[in-house]
Design a protein around this motif. Structure first.
Motif, mmCIF file in Angstrom:
data_model
loop_
_atom_site.group_PDB
_atom_site.id
_atom_site.type_symbol
_atom_site.label_atom_id
_atom_site.label_comp_id
_atom_site.label_asym_id
_atom_site.label_seq_id
_atom_site.Cartn_x
_atom_site.Cartn_y
_atom_site.Cartn_z
ATOM 1 N N ARG A 152 6.384 1.618 6.745
ATOM 2 C CA ARG A 152 7.253 2.565 6.437
ATOM 3 C C ARG A 152 6.970 4.047 6.574
ATOM 4 O O ARG A 152 5.816 4.192 5.616
ATOM 5 C CB ARG A 152 8.235 2.290 5.307
ATOM 6 N N ILE A 153 7.799 5.163 7.179
ATOM 7 C CA ILE A 153 7.043 6.454 7.066
ATOM 8 C C ILE A 153 8.247 6.924 6.082
ATOM 9 O O ILE A 153 9.336 7.030 6.369
ATOM 10 C CB ILE A 153 7.172 7.053 8.484
ATOM 11 N N ALA A 154 7.634 7.630 5.036
ATOM 12 C CA ALA A 154 8.419 8.271 4.111
ATOM 13 C C ALA A 154 8.988 9.587 5.086
ATOM 14 O O ALA A 154 8.440 10.171 5.466
ATOM 15 C CB ALA A 154 7.837 8.795 2.790
ATOM 16 N N PRO A 155 10.345 9.989 4.869
ATOM 17 C CA PRO A 155 10.739 11.016 5.262
ATOM 18 C C PRO A 155 10.501 12.457 4.602
ATOM 19 O O PRO A 155 10.055 12.313 3.763
ATOM 20 C CB PRO A 155 12.307 11.058 5.291
ATOM 21 N N GLU A 156 10.445 13.578 5.407
ATOM 22 C CA GLU A 156 10.280 14.768 4.678
ATOM 23 C C GLU A 156 11.059 15.124 3.593
ATOM 24 O O GLU A 156 12.203 14.420 3.528
ATOM 25 C CB GLU A 156 10.124 16.037 5.558
ATOM 26 N N TYR A 157 10.678 15.618 2.553
ATOM 27 C CA TYR A 157 11.515 16.035 1.440
ATOM 28 C C TYR A 157 11.740 17.300 0.905
ATOM 29 O O TYR A 157 11.639 17.514 -0.336
ATOM 30 C CB TYR A 157 10.670 15.117 0.044
ATOM 31 N N PHE A 158 11.765 18.060 1.875
ATOM 32 C CA PHE A 158 12.059 19.510 1.687
ATOM 33 C C PHE A 158 13.339 19.870 0.903
ATOM 34 O O PHE A 158 13.275 20.931 0.110
ATOM 35 C CB PHE A 158 12.327 20.365 2.741
ATOM 36 N N ASP A 159 14.254 19.048 0.648
ATOM 37 C CA ASP A 159 15.627 19.344 0.046
ATOM 38 C C ASP A 159 15.754 18.258 -0.865
ATOM 39 O O ASP A 159 16.757 18.161 -1.551
ATOM 40 C CB ASP A 159 16.816 19.406 0.813
ATOM 41 N N PHE B 11 3.781 5.012 4.224
ATOM 42 C CA PHE B 11 2.928 6.104 4.666
ATOM 43 C C PHE B 11 3.623 7.418 4.100
ATOM 44 O O PHE B 11 4.602 7.570 4.605
ATOM 45 C CB PHE B 11 2.639 6.174 6.120
ATOM 46 N N VAL B 12 2.882 8.334 3.343
ATOM 47 C CA VAL B 12 3.694 9.515 2.916
ATOM 48 C C VAL B 12 2.733 10.798 3.102
ATOM 49 O O VAL B 12 1.716 11.102 2.427
ATOM 50 C CB VAL B 12 3.785 9.358 1.449
ATOM 51 N N PRO B 13 3.119 11.583 4.238
ATOM 52 C CA PRO B 13 2.410 12.760 4.439
ATOM 53 C C PRO B 13 2.745 13.691 3.420
ATOM 54 O O PRO B 13 3.983 13.936 3.145
ATOM 55 C CB PRO B 13 3.109 13.192 5.867
ATOM 56 N N LEU B 14 2.004 14.535 3.042
ATOM 57 C CA LEU B 14 2.155 15.353 1.861
ATOM 58 C C LEU B 14 2.649 16.772 2.316
ATOM 59 O O LEU B 14 2.037 17.770 2.088
ATOM 60 C CB LEU B 14 1.003 15.439 0.766
ATOM 61 N N TYR B 15 3.624 16.754 3.200
ATOM 62 C CA TYR B 15 4.169 18.086 3.498
ATOM 63 C C TYR B 15 5.598 18.071 3.347
ATOM 64 O O TYR B 15 6.308 17.071 4.084
ATOM 65 C CB TYR B 15 3.987 18.385 5.259
ATOM 66 N N PRO B 16 6.154 18.914 2.653
ATOM 67 C CA PRO B 16 7.659 18.993 2.280
ATOM 68 C C PRO B 16 8.583 18.911 3.291
ATOM 69 O O PRO B 16 9.333 18.318 3.595
ATOM 70 C CB PRO B 16 7.712 19.909 1.072
ATOM 71 N N GLN B 17 8.131 20.042 4.310
ATOM 72 C CA GLN B 17 8.868 20.466 5.579
ATOM 73 C C GLN B 17 8.329 19.783 6.615
ATOM 74 O O GLN B 17 7.024 19.310 6.754
ATOM 75 C CB GLN B 17 8.800 21.950 5.461
ATOM 76 N N TYR B 18 9.129 19.281 7.615
ATOM 77 C CA TYR B 18 8.725 18.540 8.812
ATOM 78 C C TYR B 18 8.351 19.645 9.718
ATOM 79 O O TYR B 18 8.924 20.636 9.904
ATOM 80 C CB TYR B 18 9.703 17.764 9.571
ATOM 81 N N ALA B 19 7.163 19.416 10.449
ATOM 82 C CA ALA B 19 6.410 19.913 11.647
ATOM 83 C C ALA B 19 5.675 19.042 12.533
ATOM 84 O O ALA B 19 4.883 18.412 12.001
ATOM 85 C CB ALA B 19 5.661 21.239 11.257
ATOM 86 N N GLY B 20 5.781 19.543 13.851
ATOM 87 C CA GLY B 20 5.151 18.850 14.761
ATOM 88 C C GLY B 20 3.591 18.889 14.316
ATOM 89 O O GLY B 20 2.768 17.862 14.704
ATOM 90 N N GLY C 289 0.775 -1.291 0.120
ATOM 91 C CA GLY C 289 0.104 -0.066 0.082
ATOM 92 C C GLY C 289 0.920 1.268 0.131
ATOM 93 O O GLY C 289 1.819 1.249 0.839
ATOM 94 N N ILE C 290 0.443 2.211 -0.709
ATOM 95 C CA ILE C 290 1.109 3.653 -0.692
ATOM 96 C C ILE C 290 0.049 4.521 -0.059
ATOM 97 O O ILE C 290 -1.122 4.729 -0.907
ATOM 98 C CB ILE C 290 1.486 3.878 -2.180
ATOM 99 N N LEU C 291 -0.107 4.804 0.879
ATOM 100 C CA LEU C 291 -0.842 5.802 1.474
ATOM 101 C C LEU C 291 -0.546 7.377 1.603
ATOM 102 O O LEU C 291 0.486 7.460 2.516
ATOM 103 C CB LEU C 291 -1.396 5.207 2.862
ATOM 104 N N VAL C 292 -0.966 8.301 0.995
ATOM 105 C CA VAL C 292 -0.462 9.771 1.009
ATOM 106 C C VAL C 292 -1.672 10.117 1.987
ATOM 107 O O VAL C 292 -2.883 10.027 1.976
ATOM 108 C CB VAL C 292 -0.615 10.256 -0.334
ATOM 109 N N ALA C 293 -1.011 11.244 2.659
ATOM 110 C CA ALA C 293 -1.819 11.964 3.717
ATOM 111 C C ALA C 293 -1.801 13.580 3.548
ATOM 112 O O ALA C 293 -0.775 14.074 3.565
ATOM 113 C CB ALA C 293 -1.646 11.342 5.042
ATOM 114 N N ASN C 294 -3.056 14.304 3.598
ATOM 115 C CA ASN C 294 -2.882 15.659 3.997
ATOM 116 C C ASN C 294 -3.721 15.938 4.989
ATOM 117 O O ASN C 294 -4.143 15.361 5.635
ATOM 118 C CB ASN C 294 -3.447 16.328 2.495
ATOM 119 N N LEU C 295 -3.856 17.181 5.240
ATOM 120 C CA LEU C 295 -4.174 17.829 6.484
ATOM 121 C C LEU C 295 -5.705 17.577 6.675
ATOM 122 O O LEU C 295 -6.191 17.130 7.788
ATOM 123 C CB LEU C 295 -4.234 19.544 6.502
#
Length: 350
Positions: free
Chosen positions: A180-187, A147-156, A23-29
């Motif tokens: 697996r939790i994909a890491p932030e991808y800001f860079d 699991f892929v949160p759709l936030y480029p930068q990490y914030a709590g 599964g590829i699960l993307v998440a937004n706010l």
């Protein structure tokens, strides 16, 4: 490939089981289901009750939230949402865009991995809930989930709370999938390139080059930075990498923060104050973008391209160019697929 099969060496009367998938699960706010008072109140209550978002003690915050914030804010927030609402689909722009993003990701994943993967999305607040989507993915045979949160930068208040909700959902699953939790991808180079392409595309269509590009990020209390949240640093690095990719000087891009809420000092400079100062200082032609948002939403369409635009023009500005979020642009989908593929390595390699 059949959705069900009988395991090898199983007895003839063994019930069929779902064929394993990844599964590829993307998440937004998330988004309210409507713009009426009660829809807005439900959404705001869930959002503002999250301790990752407002970390004041419950005994202090909840009475303020229930007696004051939730009696008035649903009206103003509903008005803001109505100004950008997708009336044809009866949903917010974020929902419309997220559906398009997921459709594009499904097509890209199918082309690369065939039917070995399943792509879906959830929202941290509102629907579709993380709980419902995780349960559905497991029921449909997902034994592994990225699991892929759709936030480029990490914030709590964004990344961490999305993860919290994902873990809560897993707590209710009897046979948990590997995750697996994909890491932030800001860079990530592909994300930076997608941002740069969006700027270049808009600038190419302008008669006059803006005096400055303002990169407006969602704000947070300054206290969070001092307590160790890396968001501010990651926003600054995103802007630096974007500037370098574009080949611009330091004076060509400013970094600001928007959406201030509550009595505390937030990350500065505040976008609305900064663009007003730019206009009064003679920089009356600006462009603005919101690199922290993966999809246009009320904070970009109503706040940036509405309230902040109005403040700039009222201060003497002449042209205000809004550069849309990356949304479902091909370069953005390609960047997200790179992030996803990197986090699928070892599970499925193509």
């Amino acid at each position: 490939m059949s959705e069900t099969y009988r395991p090898e060496h199983a007895p003839a009367d063994h019930p069929p089981v779902m064929r394993p998938k990844i599964g590829i699960l993307v998440a937004n706010l998330g988004t309210p289901e409507g713009t009426d008072y009660w829809s807005m109140r439900r959404y705001l209550n869930e959002f503002l009750s999250d301790r990752r978002v407002v970390d004041y003690p419950a005994w202090k915050w909840q009475p303020i939230l229930k007696l004051f914030v939730l009696t008035r804010r649903p009206f103003s927030s509903g008005k803001n949402y109505r100004s950008i609402w997708n009336t044809e689909a009866d949903e917010s722009p974020m929902m419309t865009i997220t559906k398009r993003q997921v459709a594009a990701l499904r097509a890209a994943a199918a082309e690369r991995y065939g039917d070995a993967v399943m792509v879906d999305f959830c929202m941290r607040y509102g629907k579709p809930s993380t709980q419902d989507v995780v349960e559905r993915m497991v029921a449909e045979g997902c034994t592994k989930i990225v699991f892929v949160p759709l936030y480029p930068q990490y914030a709590g208040a964004t990344w961490a709370t999305a993860n919290d909700q994902f873990f809560r959902a897993l707590m209710t699953i009897k046979r948990q999938p590997a995750v697996r939790i994909a890491p932030e991808y800001f860079d990530h180079p592909s994300y930076i390139d997608a941002l740069a392409q969006s700027v270049e595309r808009v600038y190419a269509g302008l008669d006059r080059r803006p005096d400055v590009l303002v990169a407006s990020f969602h704000g947070m209390p300054k206290r969070y930075l001092m307590e160790g949240d890396p968001y501010h640093c990651q926003c600054a690095k995103t802007v630096r990498l974007l500037r370098e990719r574009l080949g611009w000087g330091k004076a060509d891009i400013d970094i600001t923060f928007q959406s201030v809420f509550g009595p505390e000092e937030w990350l500065k400079p505040y976008t609305v104050e900064h663009v007003t100062a730019l206009a009064r200082a003679g920089k009356r032609n600006i462009a603005i973008m919101s690199p922290a948002f993966s999809a246009d939403c009320v904070e970009t369409l109503e706040e940036v391209n509405g309230e902040i635009r109005h403040a700039f023009m009222a201060a003497g500005g002449e042209t205000f160019t809004y550069i849309p979020c990356l949304n479902d642009e091909a370069a953005h989908i390609a960047a997200l697929m790179e992030v996803i593929s990197e986090n699928l390595r070892g599970w499925i390699d193509v």
